[in-house]
Design a protein around this motif. Structure first.
Motif, PDB file in Angstrom:
ATOM      1  N   LYS A 197       0.821  -1.210   0.000  1.00 45.25           N
ATOM      2  CA  LYS A 197       0.000   0.000   0.000  1.00 45.25           C
ATOM      3  C   LYS A 197       0.857   1.263   0.000  1.00 45.25           C
ATOM      4  O   LYS A 197       0.474   2.287  -0.574  1.00 45.25           O
ATOM      5  CB  LYS A 197      -0.934  -0.019   1.209  1.00 45.25           C
ATOM      6  N   GLU A 198       2.007   1.220   0.660  1.00 42.66           N
ATOM      7  CA  GLU A 198       2.869   2.398   0.706  1.00 42.66           C
ATOM      8  C   GLU A 198       3.597   2.652  -0.607  1.00 42.66           C
ATOM      9  O   GLU A 198       3.892   3.800  -0.951  1.00 42.66           O
ATOM     10  CB  GLU A 198       3.890   2.232   1.839  1.00 42.66           C
ATOM     11  N   HIS A 199       3.937   1.582  -1.367  1.00 40.83           N
ATOM     12  CA  HIS A 199       4.773   1.743  -2.558  1.00 40.83           C
ATOM     13  C   HIS A 199       3.998   1.597  -3.864  1.00 40.83           C
ATOM     14  O   HIS A 199       4.587   1.757  -4.935  1.00 40.83           O
ATOM     15  CB  HIS A 199       5.918   0.722  -2.526  1.00 40.83           C
ATOM     16  N   HIS A 200       2.700   1.270  -3.782  1.00 35.69           N
ATOM     17  CA  HIS A 200       1.908   1.149  -5.012  1.00 35.69           C
ATOM     18  C   HIS A 200       1.868   2.486  -5.754  1.00 35.69           C
ATOM     19  O   HIS A 200       2.032   2.539  -6.988  1.00 35.69           O
ATOM     20  CB  HIS A 200       0.494   0.683  -4.668  1.00 35.69           C
ATOM     21  N   GLY A 201       1.656   3.568  -5.006  1.00 35.68           N
ATOM     22  CA  GLY A 201       1.574   4.886  -5.635  1.00 35.68           C
ATOM     23  C   GLY A 201       2.864   5.263  -6.348  1.00 35.68           C
ATOM     24  O   GLY A 201       2.835   5.884  -7.424  1.00 35.68           O
ATOM     25  N   GLU A 202       4.011   4.873  -5.779  1.00 35.26           N
ATOM     26  CA  GLU A 202       5.292   5.183  -6.410  1.00 35.26           C
ATOM     27  C   GLU A 202       5.399   4.509  -7.776  1.00 35.26           C
ATOM     28  O   GLU A 202       5.872   5.102  -8.751  1.00 35.26           O
ATOM     29  CB  GLU A 202       6.437   4.734  -5.504  1.00 35.26           C
ATOM     30  N   ALA A 203       4.949   3.246  -7.844  1.00 37.27           N
ATOM     31  CA  ALA A 203       5.008   2.519  -9.117  1.00 37.27           C
ATOM     32  C   ALA A 203       4.097   3.176 -10.156  1.00 37.27           C
ATOM     33  O   ALA A 203       4.461   3.281 -11.333  1.00 37.27           O
ATOM     34  CB  ALA A 203       4.614   1.064  -8.904  1.00 37.27           C
ATOM     35  N   MET A 204       2.912   3.616  -9.731  1.00 32.89           N
ATOM     36  CA  MET A 204       1.993   4.248 -10.673  1.00 32.89           C
ATOM     37  C   MET A 204       2.541   5.599 -11.158  1.00 32.89           C
ATOM     38  O   MET A 204       2.304   6.001 -12.303  1.00 32.89           O
ATOM     39  CB  MET A 204       0.617   4.434 -10.015  1.00 32.89           C
ATOM     40  N   GLU A 205       3.272   6.311 -10.296  1.00 39.24           N
ATOM     41  CA  GLU A 205       3.905   7.562 -10.737  1.00 39.24           C
ATOM     42  C   GLU A 205       4.967   7.286 -11.789  1.00 39.24           C
ATOM     43  O   GLU A 205       5.104   8.029 -12.773  1.00 39.24           O
ATOM     44  CB  GLU A 205       4.540   8.258  -9.524  1.00 39.24           C
ATOM     45  N   LEU A 206       5.732   6.209 -11.620  1.00 42.33           N
ATOM     46  CA  LEU A 206       6.719   5.830 -12.625  1.00 42.33           C
ATOM     47  C   LEU A 206       6.034   5.479 -13.948  1.00 42.33           C
ATOM     48  O   LEU A 206       6.538   5.785 -15.030  1.00 42.33           O
ATOM     49  CB  LEU A 206       7.536   4.638 -12.125  1.00 42.33           C
ATOM     50  N   TYR A 207       4.883   4.815 -13.864  1.00 43.39           N
ATOM     51  CA  TYR A 207       4.101   4.466 -15.061  1.00 43.39           C
ATOM     52  C   TYR A 207       3.698   5.759 -15.794  1.00 43.39           C
ATOM     53  O   TYR A 207       3.801   5.864 -17.029  1.00 43.39           O
ATOM     54  CB  TYR A 207       2.877   3.667 -14.645  1.00 43.39           C
ATOM     55  N   ALA A 208       3.230   6.747 -15.027  1.00 45.42           N
ATOM     56  CA  ALA A 208       2.793   8.013 -15.641  1.00 45.42           C
ATOM     57  C   ALA A 208       3.970   8.733 -16.295  1.00 45.42           C
ATOM     58  O   ALA A 208       3.857   9.261 -17.412  1.00 45.42           O
ATOM     59  CB  ALA A 208       2.139   8.894 -14.580  1.00 45.42           C
ATOM     60  N   LYS A 209       5.110   8.774 -15.612  1.00 46.44           N
ATOM     61  CA  LYS A 209       6.293   9.411 -16.185  1.00 46.44           C
ATOM     62  C   LYS A 209       6.737   8.712 -17.455  1.00 46.44           C
ATOM     63  O   LYS A 209       7.136   9.351 -18.437  1.00 46.44           O
ATOM     64  CB  LYS A 209       7.427   9.410 -15.164  1.00 46.44           C
ATOM     65  N   LEU A 210       6.670   7.379 -17.449  1.00 41.20           N
ATOM     66  CA  LEU A 210       7.072   6.618 -18.634  1.00 41.20           C
ATOM     67  C   LEU A 210       6.152   6.946 -19.812  1.00 41.20           C
ATOM     68  O   LEU A 210       6.613   7.117 -20.944  1.00 41.20           O
ATOM     69  CB  LEU A 210       7.028   5.121 -18.317  1.00 41.20           C
ATOM     70  N   ALA A 211       4.839   7.052 -19.546  1.00 45.19           N
ATOM     71  CA  ALA A 211       3.890   7.376 -20.618  1.00 45.19           C
ATOM     72  C   ALA A 211       4.155   8.773 -21.175  1.00 45.19           C
ATOM     73  O   ALA A 211       4.100   8.999 -22.397  1.00 45.19           O
ATOM     74  CB  ALA A 211       2.462   7.258 -20.099  1.00 45.19           C
ATOM     75  N   ASP A 212       4.444   9.738 -20.283  1.00 48.06           N
ATOM     76  CA  ASP A 212       4.749  11.099 -20.745  1.00 48.06           C
ATOM     77  C   ASP A 212       6.010  11.112 -21.609  1.00 48.06           C
ATOM     78  O   ASP A 212       6.073  11.797 -22.637  1.00 48.06           O
ATOM     79  CB  ASP A 212       4.935  12.025 -19.537  1.00 48.06           C
ATOM     80  N   GLU A 213       7.014  10.343 -21.188  1.00 48.00           N
ATOM     81  CA  GLU A 213       8.263  10.294 -21.960  1.00 48.00           C
ATOM     82  C   GLU A 213       8.039   9.645 -23.320  1.00 48.00           C
ATOM     83  O   GLU A 213       8.621  10.058 -24.329  1.00 48.00           O
ATOM     84  CB  GLU A 213       9.322   9.521 -21.178  1.00 48.00           C
TER      85      GLU A 213
END
Length: 847
Positions: free
Chosen positions: A823-839
């Motif tokens: 629960k603490e690190h799920h959000g971090e992974a989703m932020e990386l997903y968003a950054k990857l999509a933007d890139e």
């Protein structure tokens, strides 16, 4: 006459003395028997008292476990992590009914209890979880549900009378011995709560009192002691009765154990006293020794059983590990080798050569994985030799391609001499034959630092009864083998001359597997070696001859095969055919679509079992490829539901399993589950085409036509972000798509387009505490992210997956920590997903 009289008198005196001595011995024997029986009965009661303690302890643990599980649900309801209705539903099962009561004992959700349960509810409102039994209703456990520091509700669970009598009930002792009968009795209601099977028709049911046999005597003893045991022939001459109260309840556990099961070997003791008194002492010592031996045997049996269970757990852990590793490694290999084959079909020149090298290296990696899995099959006895018709020249061509590249990397000369008169068309297990030969040659290359490796193929003798003996001779100029090491040469996990060979990779399984496979094919293997000069391995394997056409000049065949490899042509076309491919990994779907693209087959895809069921109900498909491991509904469950669809348009359609697991028995398992065949990942293009051609209706298959030229588009260089902010590692991405820029962009487009669906699915799994499906979905994210170069996202998903596995399969006391990590690190992974999509949008123009 007088002589006869004296003889008669002596005989009568002797007989009289004997009778007196016999009578004395008989009296001693009866007295000894009585004393021994009294002593044994006391010991039996002591032993049975201990049994009662253990039985009460077991029941107490069962009841406390039930309270603990119910309290967890109550805590979730109190914390509003689940609704009361969902909490009640989660504790309800067949014969086990959950319910939520208000402070007046009235049912809010779930089961309604009798009026007398209000007293139990009132006690629970004081903060005390407790158990009560209600006649003709069942066994009820209640725990408080707090709102702050105040009890707001009472959560209850009813074990109905019928479920308590069912063998699957947790309160039934399914593994008890036949000579023991156990029941649970409620002193408050004076009712049997949990009877044993056929209780009312057993000799332990007192029909006059409608109670268990000997109950009054047991209760009387329990008034003055914590446990009680009785052996009284007046009650039952064959059984010992014992009982013990269960702490914090009104229940007592009552057991009936056969007397002879406690003390064996003491029967007909009055016959023993016919011997002299001295022998009685000896027999008593023998009895003590016998009892001691029985105790030792029982302890040894327990130790052996524990050792067996431990061995079974270790074996299961090994099988699970092999299955997991097979899936983990074969999934990315499927994408690598599949995409590389597309490059080989389209490319030419140096790019073609590079792709060929990738293929050789990938197949080498796959052979290492197969070595480990094959050894598991051999150990479990599930390895089979499957004779088929094959071309020896084709096998040798594959051998040349695999070994020549490795030898060239080390600067070794590789010579291959093939007798041109050997028949080419043979019958045997070509897969295992190729494996044996490649293992020996790879071993020679591995342990030859300089010089050459020479491989000679010839047939021994003349063919008789359409059978010949192939002889494969491998000579190298390597390090050789010491004489004292030859006996250890073919041992599993054995590496010789470790100091000299410490930099050489390998599992130590290759030669062990080679020997086993050679023996299974009725062949033999021998070695001749001089330490420091080199080794010669000779393998002889009998094979059947299908045709006597000679193999001819092998070098010419190699050139022809390479030319054929360089100019790929699909083996058939089927523009009227429709197939469905179901796989939760988009990369795997792309691989199959790409490999079959030029066959002109109409390929439909699906990522979930539920979508597959809807598609086969609405459309007809000639073949359905179904992945084994999928979230929510795996391939086996999907197949079973598909077979049961009434309106399915694919009643006669063959279903083929796709699996990255290649452990022992997998083929038999899929066939037993109803699949027509299975295809192992990584998927090979030729194998895939042969599989499709095998199961397509013949009328839909056409001869391969001319290939149409395909337009190519030039990719536009994209803006590259700074290395610190970069999410996509382009070299890694290109590695997984065979350096094909169009394919890399195609993979990236698929990955980015599924972002919203993947994110929504993961968040739904997490919000509903469905960690099992969460782990499956995040596993897929880990693999696909790495395939498009998203190393940071892949590592984050991997950490979440490991925490998910630990939560599902790890120790109970660590579950909370693992769930907290997710629960603490799920959000971090989703932020990386968003950054990857933007890139992907800014750098590669992916929309």
């Amino acid at each position: 006459m007088k002589q006869d009289k004296r003889i008669l008198t002596f005989t009568l005196h002797l007989l009289g003395r004997f009778m007196i001595f016999f009578a004395i011995l008989l009296l001693i024997g009866f007295a000894l028997q009585s004393k021994m029986n009294d002593s044994l009965n006391r010991e039996v009661e002591k032993f049975s008292t201990h049994q009662g303690e253990m039985l009460a302890f077991v029941y107490h643990n069962l009841l406390q476990t039930e309270i603990a599980e119910l309290s967890k649900t109550a805590t979730l309801i109190a914390a509003e992590k689940i609704t009361p209705a969902n909490g009640v539903q989660s504790i309800s099962d067949k014969g086990q009914l959950g319910g939520l009561l208000d402070i007046n004992g009235q049912s809010i959700w779930g089961v309604a209890l009798p009026a007398e349960a209000k007293l139990q509810c009132a006690r629970t409102l004081q903060g005390e979880p407790n158990w009560r039994y209600y006649k003709d209703v069942g066994l009820v456990v209640m725990v408080p549900v707090y709102q702050g520091t105040t009890v707001r509700y009472v959560l209850c669970k009813l074990h109905t009378d019928s479920s308590l009598r069912d063998k699957s009930s947790p309160f039934q002792f399914a593994d008890k011995k036949d000579e023991e009968n156990i029941l649970l009795y409620d002193t408050r209601t004076q009712q049997v709560v949990v009877p044993f099977e056929n209780y009312t028709s057993s000799p332990f049911y007192d029909a006059d009192k409608d109670s268990p046999l000997g109950l009054d005597q047991l209760l009387s003893k329990l008034d003055n002691a914590q446990e009680a045991a009785i052996f009284d022939p007046k009650i039952n001459a064959d059984y010992v009765l014992y009982a013990s109260p269960i702490p914090d309840t009104n229940f007592i556990a009552i057991g009936y154990r056969e007397w002879r099961s406690v003390v064996t070997g003491i029967t007909n003791i009055h016959l023993i006293v016919l011997w002299v008194f001295g022998l009685l002492v000896v027999l008593f010592c023998v009895f003590i020794l016998y009892a001691f031996t029985n105790q030792v045997a029982a302890e040894e049996s327990t130790a052996l059983r524990e050792a067996r269970d431990e061995a079974l757990r270790a074996n299961q852990a090994k099988s699970d590990f092999l299955a997991h590793m097979s899936h983990e490694i074969r999934t990315p290999l499927n994408a690598i080798l599949g995409m590389n084959e597309m490059i080989m079909r389209e490319a030419s020149g140096k790019l073609k050569k590079y792709a060929f090298n990738i293929k050789s290296a990938g197949e080498t990696l796959l052979s290492i994985i197969n070595d480990i899995l094959d050894f598991s099959k051999i150990e479990s006895g599930k390895m089979e030799i499957v004779p088929v018709s094959y071309s020896l020249s084709s096998v040798l061509n594959d051998v040349y391609n695999m070994v020549h590249y490795k030898a060239g990397q080390k600067g070794l000369a590789f010579h291959m001499n093939v007798d041109p008169d050997i028949p080419d068309a043979l019958i045997g297990d070509e897969v295992r034959l190729r494996q044996v030969v490649v293992n020996i040659l790879n071993n020679a290359v591995k342990y030859t630092p300089k010089g050459s490796v020479t491989f000679t193929v010839k047939s021994q003798g003349t063919a008789e009864n359409d059978t010949l003996e192939l002889e494969f001779i491998t000579q190298d100029t390597g390090i050789g083998i010491r004489e004292e090491d030859k006996e250890k040469l073919f041992a599993k996990f054995q590496r010789l001359d470790i100091e000299k060979n410490r930099n050489i990779e390998g599992t130590g399984l290759g030669l062990a597997i080679t020997v086993k496979l050679t023996e299974m094919m009725q062949g033999s293997i021998s070695v001749d070696s001089i330490y420091g000069e080199g080794s010669t391995f000779t393998i002889r394997i009998p094979q059947q001859v299908e045709k006597y056409d000679p193999i001819g000049d092998f070098n010419t065949r190699i050139e022809a095969a390479l030319k054929e490899e360089e100019n790929y042509q699909e083996s058939f076309t089927a523009p009227q055919a429709n197939i469905l491919v179901v796989d939760d990994n988009d990369m795997n779907l792309t691989v199959v679509e790409s490999l079959l693209e030029k066959t002109r087959i109409h390929i439909h895809t699906s990522s979930y079992g539920k979508d597959c069921l809807q598609m086969i109900e609405d459309n007809h498909y000639d073949i359905v490829f179904l992945d084994h491991m999928m979230p929510e509904m795996d391939g086996i469950e999907t197949l079973q539901r598909a077979k049961n669809l009434i309106n399915s348009k694919c009643k006669d359609t063959p279903f083929i399993a796709l699996t990255a697991n290649a452990v022992a028995g997998v083929r038999e398992m899929f066939l037993a589950k109803g699949f027509n065949d299975y295809l192992s990942k990584p998927v090979d293009g030729k194998t895939l085409e042969r599989m499709v051609q095998k199961y397509l209706p013949p009328e839909k298959i056409e001869a391969a036509g001319e290939k149409s030229a395909e337009a190519t588009t030039e990719s536009t260089p994209a803006e590259t972000p700074s290395p610190a902010d970069q999410q996509i590692d382009l070299p890694t991405a290109m590695q997984y798509c065979g350096n094909n820029e169009d394919m890399q962009k195609k993979f990236l487009t698929i990955f980015v387009s599924r972002r919203e669906a993947v994110t929504k699915q993961l968040e739904n799994d997490l919000n509903t505490d469905n960690i099992n499906d969460y782990t499956t979905h995040v596993h897929a994210l880990k693999s696909t992210a790495l395939s498009i170069g998203g190393i940071k996202l892949s590592e984050a998903a991997k950490a979440l997956e490991m925490a998910g596995h630990a939560y599902c399969d790890g120790p109970e006391e660590e579950k909370a920590d693992n769930l907290q990590y997710i629960k603490e690190h799920h959000g971090e992974a989703m932020e990386l997903y968003a950054k990857l999509a933007d890139e992907a949008q800014s750098r590669f123009g992916i929309s």
